[in-house]
Design a protein around this motif. Structure first.
Motif, PDB file in Angstrom:
ATOM      1  N   TRP A  38       0.844  -1.181   0.000  1.00  0.00           N
ATOM      2  CA  TRP A  38       0.000   0.000   0.000  1.00  0.00           C
ATOM      3  C   TRP A  38       0.887   1.242   0.000  1.00  0.00           C
ATOM      4  O   TRP A  38       1.883   1.303   0.731  1.00  0.00           O
ATOM      5  CB  TRP A  38      -0.908   0.030   1.229  1.00  0.00           C
ATOM      6  CG  TRP A  38      -1.981  -0.997   1.204  1.00  0.00           C
ATOM      7  CD1 TRP A  38      -1.961  -2.247   1.775  1.00  0.00           C
ATOM      8  CD2 TRP A  38      -3.255  -0.873   0.559  1.00  0.00           C
ATOM      9  NE1 TRP A  38      -3.131  -2.897   1.535  1.00  0.00           N
ATOM     10  CE2 TRP A  38      -3.947  -2.082   0.797  1.00  0.00           C
ATOM     11  CE3 TRP A  38      -3.880   0.132  -0.167  1.00  0.00           C
ATOM     12  CZ2 TRP A  38      -5.241  -2.302   0.305  1.00  0.00           C
ATOM     13  CZ3 TRP A  38      -5.159  -0.088  -0.651  1.00  0.00           C
ATOM     14  CH2 TRP A  38      -5.826  -1.296  -0.414  1.00  0.00           C
ATOM     15  N   ARG A  40       0.353   5.756  -0.400  1.00  0.00           N
ATOM     16  CA  ARG A  40      -0.668   6.797  -0.332  1.00  0.00           C
ATOM     17  C   ARG A  40      -0.104   8.110  -0.850  1.00  0.00           C
ATOM     18  O   ARG A  40       1.106   8.328  -0.840  1.00  0.00           O
ATOM     19  CB  ARG A  40      -1.187   6.963   1.095  1.00  0.00           C
ATOM     20  CG  ARG A  40      -0.193   7.575   2.079  1.00  0.00           C
ATOM     21  CD  ARG A  40      -0.776   7.610   3.480  1.00  0.00           C
ATOM     22  NE  ARG A  40       0.074   8.335   4.419  1.00  0.00           N
ATOM     23  CZ  ARG A  40      -0.167   8.435   5.713  1.00  0.00           C
ATOM     24  NH1 ARG A  40      -1.240   7.849   6.245  1.00  0.00           N
ATOM     25  NH2 ARG A  40       0.658   9.116   6.482  1.00  0.00           N
ATOM     26  N   VAL A  50       3.412   2.876   2.544  1.00  0.00           N
ATOM     27  CA  VAL A  50       2.658   2.661   3.778  1.00  0.00           C
ATOM     28  C   VAL A  50       3.028   1.318   4.404  1.00  0.00           C
ATOM     29  O   VAL A  50       3.472   1.255   5.550  1.00  0.00           O
ATOM     30  CB  VAL A  50       1.140   2.708   3.513  1.00  0.00           C
ATOM     31  CG1 VAL A  50       0.358   2.346   4.773  1.00  0.00           C
ATOM     32  CG2 VAL A  50       0.732   4.077   2.991  1.00  0.00           C
ATOM     33  N   ASP A  91      -3.733  11.412   7.838  1.00  0.00           N
ATOM     34  CA  ASP A  91      -3.811  10.166   7.072  1.00  0.00           C
ATOM     35  C   ASP A  91      -4.685  10.323   5.833  1.00  0.00           C
ATOM     36  O   ASP A  91      -4.780   9.400   5.012  1.00  0.00           O
ATOM     37  CB  ASP A  91      -4.387   9.038   7.933  1.00  0.00           C
ATOM     38  CG  ASP A  91      -3.461   8.641   9.076  1.00  0.00           C
ATOM     39  OD1 ASP A  91      -3.967   8.425  10.191  1.00  0.00           O
ATOM     40  OD2 ASP A  91      -2.241   8.554   8.838  1.00  0.00           O
ATOM     41  N   TYR A  95      -5.233   6.173  -1.323  1.00  0.00           N
ATOM     42  CA  TYR A  95      -4.440   4.986  -1.009  1.00  0.00           C
ATOM     43  C   TYR A  95      -4.426   4.066  -2.226  1.00  0.00           C
ATOM     44  O   TYR A  95      -5.472   3.727  -2.780  1.00  0.00           O
ATOM     45  CB  TYR A  95      -5.028   4.268   0.197  1.00  0.00           C
ATOM     46  CG  TYR A  95      -4.701   4.966   1.498  1.00  0.00           C
ATOM     47  CD1 TYR A  95      -5.281   6.198   1.811  1.00  0.00           C
ATOM     48  CD2 TYR A  95      -3.790   4.439   2.400  1.00  0.00           C
ATOM     49  CE1 TYR A  95      -4.972   6.860   2.991  1.00  0.00           C
ATOM     50  CE2 TYR A  95      -3.473   5.085   3.583  1.00  0.00           C
ATOM     51  CZ  TYR A  95      -4.068   6.304   3.869  1.00  0.00           C
ATOM     52  OH  TYR A  95      -3.743   6.954   5.030  1.00  0.00           O
TER      53      TYR A  95
END
Length: 120
Positions: A38, A40, A50, A91, A95
């Motif tokens: 992952w 982002r 990530v 955050d 993503y």
């Protein structure tokens, strides 16, 4: 060719949780030979790593995600998950899920991304 599709993004309040899913498929795709990851990208910022799950069952996390995010995979479903807890407004990002084979040094296949927005 490998297809990658993310799901599970959305809007959540700070302190909340979300679980992202990423399904991979392809005629020559063998899930156990690929690492899944992952990344982002927040508005105005560069894309950042990530977490990753390797074919060896090793997992890796960016320092800022350790303890809050957990990556897991379901080989039977060719799916990798990102459980995100204690979410913060920082955050907020798109993503992306990516994959690359054990013989490649790159993440060669990417999904379209899923938006995660954390409100304060």
């Amino acid at each position: 060719q490998v297809q990658v599709e993310e799901s599970g993004g959305g809007l959540v309040q700070a302190g909340g949780s979300l679980r992202l899913s990423c399904a991979a498929s392809g005629r020559t795709f063998t899930f156990s030979n690929y690492r899944m990851a992952w990344f982002r990208q927040a508005p105005g910022k560069e894309r950042e790593f990530v977490a990753a799950y390797y074919w060896s069952d090793s997992t890796y996390y960016a320092d800022s995600m350790k303890g809050r995010f957990t990556i897991s995979r379901d080989n039977a479903k060719n799916t990798v998950y990102l459980q995100m807890n204690s979410l913060k407004p920082e955050d907020t990002a798109v993503y992306y899920c990516a994959t690359g084979s054990r013989w490649s040094g790159n993440y060669d296949y990417w999904g379209q991304g899923t938006q995660v927005t954390v409100s304060s």
